[in-house]
Scaffold this motif. Structure first.
Motif, PDB file in Angstrom:
ATOM      1  N   LEU A   1      -0.359  18.613   2.784  1.00  0.00           N
ATOM      2  CA  LEU A   1      -0.514  17.524   3.736  1.00  0.00           C
ATOM      3  C   LEU A   1      -1.480  16.531   3.095  1.00  0.00           C
ATOM      4  CD1 LEU A   1       0.800  17.203   6.516  1.00  0.00           C
ATOM      5  CD2 LEU A   1      -1.355  17.947   7.561  1.00  0.00           C
ATOM      6  N   VAL A   2      -1.041  15.268   2.977  1.00  0.00           N
ATOM      7  CA  VAL A   2      -1.825  14.245   2.283  1.00  0.00           C
ATOM      8  C   VAL A   2      -2.039  13.052   3.215  1.00  0.00           C
ATOM      9  CG1 VAL A   2      -2.023  12.778   0.251  1.00  0.00           C
ATOM     10  CG2 VAL A   2      -0.736  14.917   0.108  1.00  0.00           C
ATOM     11  N   VAL A   3      -3.281  12.627   3.336  1.00  0.00           N
ATOM     12  CA  VAL A   3      -3.605  11.383   4.037  1.00  0.00           C
ATOM     13  C   VAL A   3      -3.702  10.291   2.980  1.00  0.00           C
ATOM     14  CG1 VAL A   3      -5.213  10.202   5.567  1.00  0.00           C
ATOM     15  CG2 VAL A   3      -4.931  12.692   5.738  1.00  0.00           C
ATOM     16  N   PRO A   4      -2.764   9.348   2.946  1.00  0.00           N
ATOM     17  CA  PRO A   4      -2.813   8.317   1.906  1.00  0.00           C
ATOM     18  C   PRO A   4      -4.046   7.424   2.058  1.00  0.00           C
ATOM     19  CG  PRO A   4      -0.662   8.380   2.988  1.00  0.00           C
ATOM     20  CD  PRO A   4      -1.594   9.202   3.821  1.00  0.00           C
ATOM     21  N   ARG A   5      -4.481   6.902   0.941  1.00  0.00           N
ATOM     22  CA  ARG A   5      -5.559   5.914   0.974  1.00  0.00           C
ATOM     23  C   ARG A   5      -5.053   4.604   1.560  1.00  0.00           C
ATOM     24  NH1 ARG A   5      -7.020   1.915  -2.247  1.00  0.00           N
ATOM     25  NH2 ARG A   5      -5.477   2.485  -3.825  1.00  0.00           N
ATOM     26  N   VAL A   6      -3.783   4.275   1.265  1.00  0.00           N
ATOM     27  CA  VAL A   6      -3.169   3.045   1.759  1.00  0.00           C
ATOM     28  C   VAL A   6      -1.779   3.368   2.306  1.00  0.00           C
ATOM     29  CG1 VAL A   6      -2.365   0.720   1.193  1.00  0.00           C
ATOM     30  CG2 VAL A   6      -4.390   1.655   0.046  1.00  0.00           C
ATOM     31  N   VAL A   7      -1.446   2.822   3.455  1.00  0.00           N
ATOM     32  CA  VAL A   7      -0.104   2.927   4.041  1.00  0.00           C
ATOM     33  C   VAL A   7       0.367   1.525   4.412  1.00  0.00           C
ATOM     34  CG1 VAL A   7       1.274   3.774   5.977  1.00  0.00           C
ATOM     35  CG2 VAL A   7      -0.452   5.259   4.944  1.00  0.00           C
ATOM     36  N   VAL A   8       1.620   1.220   4.088  1.00  0.00           N
ATOM     37  CA  VAL A   8       2.254  -0.007   4.560  1.00  0.00           C
ATOM     38  C   VAL A   8       3.470   0.401   5.376  1.00  0.00           C
ATOM     39  CG1 VAL A   8       3.282  -2.224   3.952  1.00  0.00           C
ATOM     40  CG2 VAL A   8       1.487  -1.244   2.499  1.00  0.00           C
ATOM     41  N   GLY A   9       3.606  -0.170   6.577  1.00  0.00           N
ATOM     42  CA  GLY A   9       4.705   0.192   7.458  1.00  0.00           C
ATOM     43  C   GLY A   9       5.473  -1.017   7.940  1.00  0.00           C
ATOM     44  N   ARG A  10       6.684  -0.737   8.404  1.00  0.00           N
ATOM     45  CA  ARG A  10       7.543  -1.798   8.947  1.00  0.00           C
ATOM     46  C   ARG A  10       8.423  -1.185  10.024  1.00  0.00           C
ATOM     47  NH1 ARG A  10      12.657  -4.428   7.198  1.00  0.00           N
ATOM     48  NH2 ARG A  10      12.523  -6.651   7.702  1.00  0.00           N
ATOM     49  N   ARG A  11       8.447  -1.839  11.195  1.00  0.00           N
ATOM     50  CA  ARG A  11       9.241  -1.325  12.317  1.00  0.00           C
ATOM     51  C   ARG A  11       9.545  -2.470  13.271  1.00  0.00           C
ATOM     52  NH1 ARG A  11       9.503   3.929  15.047  1.00  0.00           N
ATOM     53  NH2 ARG A  11       9.962   3.663  17.259  1.00  0.00           N
ATOM     54  N   ASP A  12      10.812  -2.625  13.617  1.00  0.00           N
ATOM     55  CA  ASP A  12      11.239  -3.632  14.596  1.00  0.00           C
ATOM     56  C   ASP A  12      10.679  -5.021  14.287  1.00  0.00           C
ATOM     57  OD1 ASP A  12      12.590  -1.641  15.974  1.00  0.00           O
ATOM     58  OD2 ASP A  12      10.865  -1.176  17.250  1.00  0.00           O
ATOM     59  N   GLY A  13      10.715  -5.394  13.012  1.00  0.00           N
ATOM     60  CA  GLY A  13      10.277  -6.724  12.626  1.00  0.00           C
ATOM     61  C   GLY A  13       8.781  -6.892  12.449  1.00  0.00           C
ATOM     62  N   ARG A  14       8.001  -5.854  12.717  1.00  0.00           N
ATOM     63  CA  ARG A  14       6.550  -5.925  12.546  1.00  0.00           C
ATOM     64  C   ARG A  14       6.138  -5.136  11.309  1.00  0.00           C
ATOM     65  NH1 ARG A  14       3.469  -4.347  17.947  1.00  0.00           N
ATOM     66  NH2 ARG A  14       1.796  -5.486  16.887  1.00  0.00           N
ATOM     67  N   SER A  15       5.160  -5.645  10.587  1.00  0.00           N
ATOM     68  CA  SER A  15       4.635  -4.964   9.403  1.00  0.00           C
ATOM     69  C   SER A  15       3.143  -4.769   9.554  1.00  0.00           C
ATOM     70  CB  SER A  15       4.923  -5.786   8.139  1.00  0.00           C
ATOM     71  OG  SER A  15       6.316  -5.931   7.922  1.00  0.00           O
ATOM     72  N   TRP A  16       2.628  -3.701   8.940  1.00  0.00           N
ATOM     73  CA  TRP A  16       1.197  -3.434   9.058  1.00  0.00           C
ATOM     74  C   TRP A  16       0.671  -2.773   7.777  1.00  0.00           C
ATOM     75  CZ3 TRP A  16       4.959  -0.807  11.740  1.00  0.00           C
ATOM     76  CH2 TRP A  16       5.099   0.565  11.472  1.00  0.00           C
ATOM     77  N   LEU A  17      -0.646  -2.836   7.659  1.00  0.00           N
ATOM     78  CA  LEU A  17      -1.368  -2.243   6.539  1.00  0.00           C
ATOM     79  C   LEU A  17      -2.444  -1.331   7.099  1.00  0.00           C
ATOM     80  CD1 LEU A  17      -2.306  -2.142   3.497  1.00  0.00           C
ATOM     81  CD2 LEU A  17      -3.748  -4.127   4.041  1.00  0.00           C
ATOM     82  N   THR A  18      -2.479  -0.093   6.618  1.00  0.00           N
ATOM     83  CA  THR A  18      -3.499   0.879   7.017  1.00  0.00           C
ATOM     84  C   THR A  18      -4.279   1.319   5.787  1.00  0.00           C
ATOM     85  OG1 THR A  18      -2.145   1.715   8.856  1.00  0.00           O
ATOM     86  CG2 THR A  18      -3.930   3.127   8.078  1.00  0.00           C
ATOM     87  N   VAL A  19      -5.588   1.315   5.895  1.00  0.00           N
ATOM     88  CA  VAL A  19      -6.455   1.774   4.813  1.00  0.00           C
ATOM     89  C   VAL A  19      -7.365   2.862   5.368  1.00  0.00           C
ATOM     90  CG1 VAL A  19      -8.249   1.140   3.155  1.00  0.00           C
ATOM     91  CG2 VAL A  19      -6.386  -0.448   3.645  1.00  0.00           C
ATOM     92  N   ALA A  20      -7.455   3.998   4.650  1.00  0.00           N
ATOM     93  CA  ALA A  20      -8.300   5.123   5.058  1.00  0.00           C
ATOM     94  C   ALA A  20      -9.290   5.438   3.945  1.00  0.00           C
ATOM     95  CB  ALA A  20      -7.450   6.349   5.365  1.00  0.00           C
ATOM     96  N   SER A  21     -10.538   5.659   4.331  1.00  0.00           N
ATOM     97  CA  SER A  21     -11.558   6.012   3.348  1.00  0.00           C
ATOM     98  C   SER A  21     -12.728   6.648   4.067  1.00  0.00           C
ATOM     99  CB  SER A  21     -12.021   4.769   2.579  1.00  0.00           C
ATOM    100  OG  SER A  21     -12.827   3.963   3.399  1.00  0.00           O
ATOM    101  N   PRO A  22     -13.602   7.348   3.332  1.00  0.00           N
ATOM    102  CA  PRO A  22     -14.793   7.912   3.960  1.00  0.00           C
ATOM    103  C   PRO A  22     -15.888   6.884   4.173  1.00  0.00           C
ATOM    104  CG  PRO A  22     -14.333   8.959   1.826  1.00  0.00           C
ATOM    105  CD  PRO A  22     -13.450   7.780   1.947  1.00  0.00           C
ATOM    106  N   ALA A  23     -15.693   5.654   3.693  1.00  0.00           N
ATOM    107  CA  ALA A  23     -16.724   4.626   3.770  1.00  0.00           C
ATOM    108  C   ALA A  23     -16.819   4.058   5.182  1.00  0.00           C
ATOM    109  CB  ALA A  23     -16.417   3.514   2.774  1.00  0.00           C
TER     110      ALA A  23
END
Length: 424
Positions: free
Chosen positions: A108-130
């Motif tokens: 099971l891996v939590v990415p540092r960066v995720v980019v998603g797209r759904r129903d015409g919407r796009s998003w950016l997720t960033v995860a870090s311990p900072a």
């Protein structure tokens, strides 16, 4: 048991909406098979890279252990999600071995960066311990981008068994079925591909998504492919499973394919195989659902290389106290579609007949969100990147009393086609 720290540092996770990104797969900046992640279908889904946290599990409780680790980790996160759709906010990608005894275990891996797209919407997720800071731009999150490489010339060789040995093994399984030892066994076959250039997983993912847009193009921890089979989706308490069993190869001629589809829909051998697969899913899912629906008859799913008998089983679970999508995947795996019926007896027969470790082929692969929702497929039409220039390809066939070994070999070749084509 876990082979990673059970309680990593708390993560700060921030999701922001961004301009429509279009195709997701070209955004992957690197070719590292350990930290390149994908779950994309018809241009929508999520891709990720890097690793903010990672768990390695093995044994019979590998998925349940991973689910508990994720609940603990998600409960300690600081989350700012400005989008609020499935796949935004904290997510973890996972893949798990088919067998509880496999050395491949689960990840099971939590990415540092995720980019998603759904129903015409796009998003950016960033995860870090900072600490929570300003949201980065997509360009900043991607960082340095390496060019995508083609794998060059490809040579294939037999895997664990030669084609003749595999047909002989299928004949042994057919004899066991006719003797009443088991009703159905799903036999897997592997082939090794050796490339002249280093394998770039992004090249393979783009090729798979372009050729098989209706499948889920996935990549997690060295395994990648394009699966047509959704093991389970949980979305605000609604549960869905797509069951595939019963297959016929396409000819490339539309009229012939229509006739073959009609033949498949009437085939007693394939209908029996499909009925067993649907029954196994309904039996596993039933105890967790307040209600569920099983279609009376399958439909024919048309893919570029094959056609399948398919059924969509649906249900409802408690969205707050019910099992997570990963817990449901653990309860459902393995289904008759990838193991056989009855499952314990079929698993014993295939372990002897296949004479190989499937690793994570035909195991659950997908993603889970902090709320437990997520999507898990079955890792079919797939390959494992074993080293820089070696990919181990897999395919499987449902064997019943009426099965013919030569026909099953031909079916396995059809199911190997997606990965062969992606390799070029």
């Amino acid at each position: 048991m876990s082979t990673a720290a059970a309680d990593p540092a708390p993560l700060v996770v921030r999701t922001v909406e961004i301009d429509d990104v279009g195709d997701l797969l070209p955004l992957l900046p690197h070719d590292d098979p350990a930290t390149t992640m994908s779950w994309v279908r018809r241009g929508e889904g999520i891709v990720g890279w890097g690793a903010a946290a990672r768990l390695r599990t093995d044994g019979p409780a590998r998925m349940i252990e991973a689910d508990a680790w994720w609940r603990r980790l998600a409960g300690r996160m600081i989350v700012r999600d400005e989008v609020g759709v499935p796949g935004s906010g904290p997510v973890a990608f996972g893949s798990f071995a088919f067998s509880r005894d496999s050395a491949a275990g689960g990840t099971l891996v939590v990415p540092r960066v995720v980019v998603g797209r759904r129903d015409g919407r796009s998003w950016l997720t960033v995860a870090s311990p900072a600490a929570l800071g300003p949201a980065p731009t997509l360009a900043q999150a991607r960082g340095a981008v390496t060019p995508v490489r083609a794998p060059g010339a490809v040579r294939y060789r037999d895997g664990s068994l030669t084609a003749d040995q595999w047909q002989a093994a299928v004949a042994e399984v057919v004899a066991a079925i006719r003797a009443g030892q088991v009703q159905k066994v799903v036999m897997a076959r592997d082939v090794l591909a050796r490339t002249s250039e280093d394998v770039d997983v992004r090249h393979l993912l783009r090729a798979l998504a372009a050729e098989y847009p209706g499948c889920w193009t996935f990549a997690v921890d060295h395994i990648l492919g394009a699966t047509p089979e959704l093991l389970v989706r949980r979305d605000h308490g609604l549960v869905a499973c797509r069951v595939l069993a019963g297959t016929i190869r396409r000819t490339g001629d539309d009229d012939d394919d229509l006739r073959h589809a009609a033949t498949l829909a009437r085939s007693s051998k394939d209908l029996e195989e499909h009925e067993l697969a649907v029954a196994s899913v309904a039996q596993a899912l039933g105890p967790y659902c307040t209600s569920f629906n099983v279609p009376e008859a399958p439909f024919v799913l048309h893919l570029p290389n094959v056609m399948h008998l398919a059924s969509d089983v649906t249900g409802v679970v408690d969205a707050t106290r019910g099992p997570s999508s990963l817990a449901l995947a653990a309860a459902l795996h393995p289904t008759a579609a990838v193991c056989g019926t009855p499952t314990p007896e079929a698993a014993g027969v295939l372990a002897r007949a296949e004479r190989m470790d499937r690793g994570r082929y035909a195991g659950p692969v997908g993603w889970i969100g902090a709320d437990g929702d997520g999507e898990w497929g079955i890792a079919l039409r797939s390959g494992v990147v074993q080293d820089a220039r070696t990919v181990r390809l897999f395919a499987g066939c449902g064997v019943v009393a009426a099965s013919d070994p030569a026909a099953e070999l031909a079916e396995s070749e059809a199911k190997l086609l997606p990965m062969r084509s992606a390799l070029g």
